[in-house]
Design a protein around this motif. Structure first.
Motif, PDB file in Angstrom:
ATOM      1  N   THR A   1       9.891 -13.067  79.001  1.00 14.60           N
ATOM      2  CA  THR A   1       9.353 -12.733  80.313  1.00 14.60           C
ATOM      3  C   THR A   1       7.991 -13.371  80.507  1.00 14.60           C
ATOM      4  O   THR A   1       7.251 -13.600  79.548  1.00 14.60           O
ATOM      5  CB  THR A   1       9.218 -11.206  80.489  1.00 14.60           C
ATOM      6  N   GLY A   2       7.667 -13.644  81.763  1.00 14.66           N
ATOM      7  CA  GLY A   2       6.378 -14.227  82.088  1.00 14.66           C
ATOM      8  C   GLY A   2       5.295 -13.174  82.209  1.00 14.66           C
ATOM      9  O   GLY A   2       5.577 -11.990  82.431  1.00 14.66           O
ATOM     10  N   PRO A   3       4.030 -13.574  82.091  1.00 16.63           N
ATOM     11  CA  PRO A   3       2.920 -12.603  82.088  1.00 16.63           C
ATOM     12  C   PRO A   3       2.734 -11.890  83.411  1.00 16.63           C
ATOM     13  O   PRO A   3       2.180 -10.793  83.449  1.00 16.63           O
ATOM     14  CB  PRO A   3       1.704 -13.471  81.748  1.00 16.63           C
ATOM     15  N   ASP A   4       3.197 -12.483  84.512  1.00 17.44           N
ATOM     16  CA  ASP A   4       2.982 -11.870  85.821  1.00 17.44           C
ATOM     17  C   ASP A   4       4.244 -11.221  86.380  1.00 17.44           C
ATOM     18  O   ASP A   4       4.246 -10.763  87.521  1.00 17.44           O
ATOM     19  CB  ASP A   4       2.489 -12.933  86.812  1.00 17.44           C
ATOM     20  N   GLU A   5       5.303 -11.181  85.582  1.00 22.67           N
ATOM     21  CA  GLU A   5       6.545 -10.592  86.069  1.00 22.67           C
ATOM     22  C   GLU A   5       6.545  -9.083  85.841  1.00 22.67           C
ATOM     23  O   GLU A   5       6.112  -8.616  84.779  1.00 22.67           O
ATOM     24  CB  GLU A   5       7.744 -11.219  85.346  1.00 22.67           C
ATOM     25  N   PRO A   6       7.033  -8.308  86.804  1.00 22.78           N
ATOM     26  CA  PRO A   6       7.064  -6.841  86.652  1.00 22.78           C
ATOM     27  C   PRO A   6       8.244  -6.396  85.790  1.00 22.78           C
ATOM     28  O   PRO A   6       9.093  -5.607  86.220  1.00 22.78           O
ATOM     29  CB  PRO A   6       7.188  -6.360  88.102  1.00 22.78           C
ATOM     30  N   LEU A   7       8.288  -6.914  84.593  1.00 24.95           N
ATOM     31  CA  LEU A   7       9.398  -6.639  83.681  1.00 24.95           C
ATOM     32  C   LEU A   7       8.864  -6.143  82.349  1.00 24.95           C
ATOM     33  O   LEU A   7       7.749  -6.495  81.940  1.00 24.95           O
ATOM     34  CB  LEU A   7      10.227  -7.902  83.432  1.00 24.95           C
ATOM     35  N   VAL A   8       9.678  -5.357  81.664  1.00 31.96           N
ATOM     36  CA  VAL A   8       9.370  -4.908  80.309  1.00 31.96           C
ATOM     37  C   VAL A   8      10.439  -5.447  79.377  1.00 31.96           C
ATOM     38  O   VAL A   8      11.631  -5.208  79.573  1.00 31.96           O
ATOM     39  CB  VAL A   8       9.338  -3.370  80.223  1.00 31.96           C
ATOM     40  N   SER A   9      10.015  -6.194  78.382  1.00 28.47           N
ATOM     41  CA  SER A   9      10.900  -6.669  77.325  1.00 28.47           C
ATOM     42  C   SER A   9      10.427  -6.062  76.015  1.00 28.47           C
ATOM     43  O   SER A   9       9.283  -6.270  75.598  1.00 28.47           O
ATOM     44  CB  SER A   9      10.863  -8.197  77.230  1.00 28.47           C
ATOM     45  N   ALA A  10      11.295  -5.275  75.384  1.00 31.51           N
ATOM     46  CA  ALA A  10      10.917  -4.607  74.143  1.00 31.51           C
ATOM     47  C   ALA A  10      12.024  -4.773  73.116  1.00 31.51           C
ATOM     48  O   ALA A  10      13.209  -4.880  73.451  1.00 31.51           O
ATOM     49  CB  ALA A  10      10.641  -3.127  74.386  1.00 31.51           C
ATOM     50  N   LEU A  11      11.621  -4.782  71.838  1.00 29.73           N
ATOM     51  CA  LEU A  11      12.550  -4.943  70.725  1.00 29.73           C
ATOM     52  C   LEU A  11      12.007  -4.127  69.559  1.00 29.73           C
ATOM     53  O   LEU A  11      10.824  -4.208  69.237  1.00 29.73           O
ATOM     54  CB  LEU A  11      12.654  -6.430  70.346  1.00 29.73           C
ATOM     55  N   HIS A  12      12.863  -3.329  68.944  1.00 26.85           N
ATOM     56  CA  HIS A  12      12.424  -2.444  67.862  1.00 26.85           C
ATOM     57  C   HIS A  12      13.409  -2.528  66.709  1.00 26.85           C
ATOM     58  O   HIS A  12      14.625  -2.413  66.898  1.00 26.85           O
ATOM     59  CB  HIS A  12      12.332  -1.000  68.351  1.00 26.85           C
ATOM     60  N   GLY A  13      12.890  -2.744  65.510  1.00 31.43           N
ATOM     61  CA  GLY A  13      13.740  -2.799  64.329  1.00 31.43           C
ATOM     62  C   GLY A  13      14.116  -1.408  63.848  1.00 31.43           C
ATOM     63  O   GLY A  13      13.249  -0.554  63.640  1.00 31.43           O
ATOM     64  N   LEU A  14      15.419  -1.164  63.654  1.00 33.01           N
ATOM     65  CA  LEU A  14      15.909   0.124  63.171  1.00 33.01           C
ATOM     66  C   LEU A  14      16.317   0.084  61.705  1.00 33.01           C
ATOM     67  O   LEU A  14      16.205   1.082  61.001  1.00 33.01           O
ATOM     68  CB  LEU A  14      17.108   0.583  64.013  1.00 33.01           C
ATOM     69  N   HIS A  15      16.808  -1.071  61.260  1.00 29.19           N
ATOM     70  CA  HIS A  15      17.230  -1.209  59.862  1.00 29.19           C
ATOM     71  C   HIS A  15      17.279  -2.691  59.524  1.00 29.19           C
ATOM     72  O   HIS A  15      17.834  -3.497  60.266  1.00 29.19           O
ATOM     73  CB  HIS A  15      18.616  -0.591  59.651  1.00 29.19           C
ATOM     74  N   GLY A  16      16.678  -3.037  58.387  1.00 29.68           N
ATOM     75  CA  GLY A  16      16.731  -4.417  57.916  1.00 29.68           C
ATOM     76  C   GLY A  16      15.736  -5.347  58.571  1.00 29.68           C
ATOM     77  O   GLY A  16      15.733  -6.543  58.286  1.00 29.68           O
ATOM     78  N   TRP A  17      14.911  -4.816  59.449  1.00 33.06           N
ATOM     79  CA  TRP A  17      13.876  -5.600  60.115  1.00 33.06           C
ATOM     80  C   TRP A  17      12.516  -4.936  59.914  1.00 33.06           C
ATOM     81  O   TRP A  17      12.434  -3.737  59.680  1.00 33.06           O
ATOM     82  CB  TRP A  17      14.123  -5.682  61.625  1.00 33.06           C
ATOM     83  N   SER A  18      11.483  -5.732  60.087  1.00 31.21           N
ATOM     84  CA  SER A  18      10.166  -5.139  60.234  1.00 31.21           C
ATOM     85  C   SER A  18      10.214  -4.251  61.477  1.00 31.21           C
ATOM     86  O   SER A  18      10.760  -4.642  62.507  1.00 31.21           O
ATOM     87  CB  SER A  18       9.114  -6.241  60.423  1.00 31.21           C
TER      88      SER A  18
END
Length: 638
Positions: free
Chosen positions: A531-548
């Motif tokens: 996503t771009g810095p000025d876009e009204p969007l939320v991009s999120a990613l969370h590790g549940l297992h096997g990731w940081s």
């Protein structure tokens, strides 16, 4: 990027069109505006429209023919849609008649007007594509153009068009180009055994490419994209409609109806079509199948919902700078955007968008234009739809109007081709696409991608092998596997494969990956939405297992079609032989759904499968491997 429309449009009509304000008069005005701007660039004899911009790989003469042919489509729909009188207040047909005479006088000659010859697709093939637009334009306007051409000009045009019948198309939707040419020749009494054979050949190939649920592969591989709507459905259905062939229309019209049942969900509330697949510079051509379905009666949509989609798509691009200040369609998505383009695209390529004007074949008193606009599918409720045939999972959320497409079945690798990282295609290889984000450019960090890194070399995803898909009440899943292909070294590691499962509910995406056969020391990265810095969007990613557990934020400096530069979340992990990796991702409008770490209460994962419990209602999602199977619910419904 300018959002000014450089020609006059009628006043909005919010009574008839409460969502878009657009009526049939707006469509006519846009067609006229596009044609007026393009015709400023015609040659003196009107055979070529040499629009400004970088040439395609086919060269400037082919590009000039492309300008003539693709705008002829818009003119054909505009005039034919005016009714039995063929109302042509701007004199478009006179210009095209003159161009037909000039362009076919000495085909192949290197002069100002002559059209290039039609040869095999790998020699000089682009004119074959344009022959279909010329033929369809002639068929649409036959009572007012073709029938008034001199016999000698008619003969020359036929001779040139027959080049498409006698040369080899590319092994995909191109076979419908000679099919369309033959349909025109048949319609004006110039058909013969050659035209019949070409039409039979195309329809036989279509049967092999049809995979069910209204979806065709674009050739013998697994390319499923917008070519379904603006080519593979459009040509046979429109041909049957124009020819009054009820049996053929019923056969292919039923497939169109089934296609629209899923495809209609792939438009965002802002009117944007799904940003996925090649040739995205055709933009609002994505709505052509919707209008065609309404015209022929082969659609699951009401007339009001159909107009909401077609006018929403048209207005989406006009309002966001798709036109230059001179009124030309630029090469890109909104404004110009090189990363969106293919090498075959030239200055006139965007005018395949003219196919959207097939809607004008519905007369002014047709329900498509008289019914009041109704909500698009994305505006009615949250939806999840799995499409098993193409291996696609569609996820839409009403609150923010975003539609997401999780790709577990469509690639752009032909059956005979070896997999190579040099052929990495961001428009197919990513795990997910949407109506609000575009893939990052090749050479930048890839969005929505799991990469295996061996010896410092990263992998890409090329050939995709579907493992299944399904959906229930408010949730769905799709799965696939691929062999990681490496950049800058030996293309593959023997025995290495990645199995991927996406499970969606509401705005959430549970992403499960099992890596099998990884060599010692292999590292993994997994990215989310860009996503771009000025876009009204939320991009999120969370590790549940096997990731940081916490992602780092990385930047793609070449951006996407939506933003000049973008940032995206990235998780890090390690693997050795076999490992399972689980994460949760979202793309939403602001303010977003809250911390992803609080969305699930527990996760259990091993080589056999994964179980996740959801915090909101206690439901459990179970993903099993060998074979892949997904269940979801309080008691585990499949």
């Amino acid at each position: 990027m300018s959002n000014r429309i450089p020609f006059e449009l009628p006043p909005e009509d919010r009574a008839s069109s409460p969502y878009t304000g657009y009526t049939r008069a707006h469509w006519e005005a846009v067609a006229d505006g596009l044609l007026t701007a393009a015709w400023r660039w015609s040659t003196p004899g009107r055979a070529l429209l040499d629009l400004p911009g970088r040439p395609s790989r086919s060269g400037v003469r082919s590009d000039g023919l492309e300008g003539f042919a693709r705008t002829f489509l818009a003119a054909g729909f505009r005039v034919a849609g005016a009714g039995a009188g063929g109302d042509d207040p701007h004199g478009w047909l006179e210009r095209y008649a003159e161009g037909l005479a000039s362009g076919t006088r000495s085909p192949g000659r290197d002069d100002t007007e002559s059209w290039p010859l039609i040869l095999d697709h790998d020699v000089q093939g682009q004119p074959m594509v344009e022959s279909a637009s010329v033929a369809l334009g002639l068929r649409l306007t036959a009572p007012w153009l073709w029938k008034h051409l001199d016999t000698g000009v008619q003969d020359r045009v036929e001779d040139w068009l027959r080049g498409s019948l006698r040369h080899v198309p590319a092994p995909n939707n191109w076979y419908l180009f000679p099919y369309t040419v033959a349909g025109f020749l048949d319609s004006v009494g110039r058909g013969d055994a050659e035209t019949a054979a070409v039409r039979r050949r195309a329809l036989e190939l279509m049967e092999g490419w049809y995979r069910g649920e209204g979806w065709y592969a674009d050739g013998d591989g697994r390319a499923f994209d917008h070519y379904n709507g603006w080519a593979l459905h459009l040509y046979p259905v429109l041909d049957a409609h124009l020819g009054g062939d009820a049996a053929t229309l019923a056969r292919y019209g039923d497939r169109l109806r089934e296609h629209l049942d899923g495809f209609a969900l792939m438009f965002g509330a802002d009117g944007a079509p799904m940003h996925f697949g090649r040739s995205l510079a055709y933009r609002f051509a994505a709505s052509a199948a919707v209008g065609l379905g309404s015209l022929t009666g082969h659609t699951p949509l009401t007339p009001g919902a159909s107009r909401r989609l077609i006018s929403g798509s048209l207005r989406h691009f006009l309002d966001r700078g798709a036109l230059t200040d001179d009124g030309l369609l630029s090469l890109g998505w909104y404004g110009p955007h090189d990363a969106t383009l293919q090498t075959y695209s030239g200055p006139a390529s965007p005018y395949w968008a003219s196919k959207a004007f097939a809607s004008l074949l519905a007369p002014a008193d047709h329900p498509l234009w008289t019914a009041t606009e109704e909500p698009a599918p994305v505006e009615e409720s949250d939806r999840v739809l799995s499409l098993t045939a193409p291996g696609l999972l569609v996820q839409s959320t009403r609150e923010d109007g975003i539609v997401r497409l999780h790709n577990h079945g469509s690639d752009h690798v032909r059956p005979h081709e070896a997999e190579s990282a040099d052929g990495d295609d961001p428009h197919y290889g990513r795990q997910a696409y949407s109506t609000r984000t575009g893939p990052t450019a090749a050479g930048n960090i890839a969005d929505n991608h799991l990469s295996v890194e061996v010896g410092g070399r990263r992998s890409v995803r090329r050939r995709i092998h579907p493992l299944g898909a399904g959906h229930g009440d408010g949730w769905g899943w799709a799965a696939s596997w691929h062999r990681p292909v490496f950049v800058g070294g030996p293309p593959m590691v023997p025995g290495l494969r990645v199995e991927s499962v996406t499970v969606v509910r509401g705005p959430y995406e549970l992403r499960v990956h099992r890596v099998v056969g990884a060599p010692p020391g292999a590292r993994l990265t997994h990215t989310g939405w860009a996503t771009g810095p000025d876009e009204p969007l939320v991009s999120a990613l969370h590790g549940l297992h096997g990731w940081s557990p916490d992602p780092e934020t990385v930047r793609a400096p070449q951006g996407t079609a939506y933003a000049p530069w973008v940032q995206l979340p990235r998780l890090l992990g390690e693997t050795d032989d076999t490992s399972v990796h689980v994460s949760l991702a979202v793309l939403t409008g602001e303010p977003g759904p809250g911390p992803l770490a609080e969305a699930v209460t527990h996760v259990v994962a091993d080589g056999a499968g994964v179980e996740v419990a959801w915090a909101d209602d206690g439901a459990r999602t179970r993903v099993s491997f060998d074979p892949v199977r997904v269940t979801h619910g309080r008691s585990g419904t499949r």
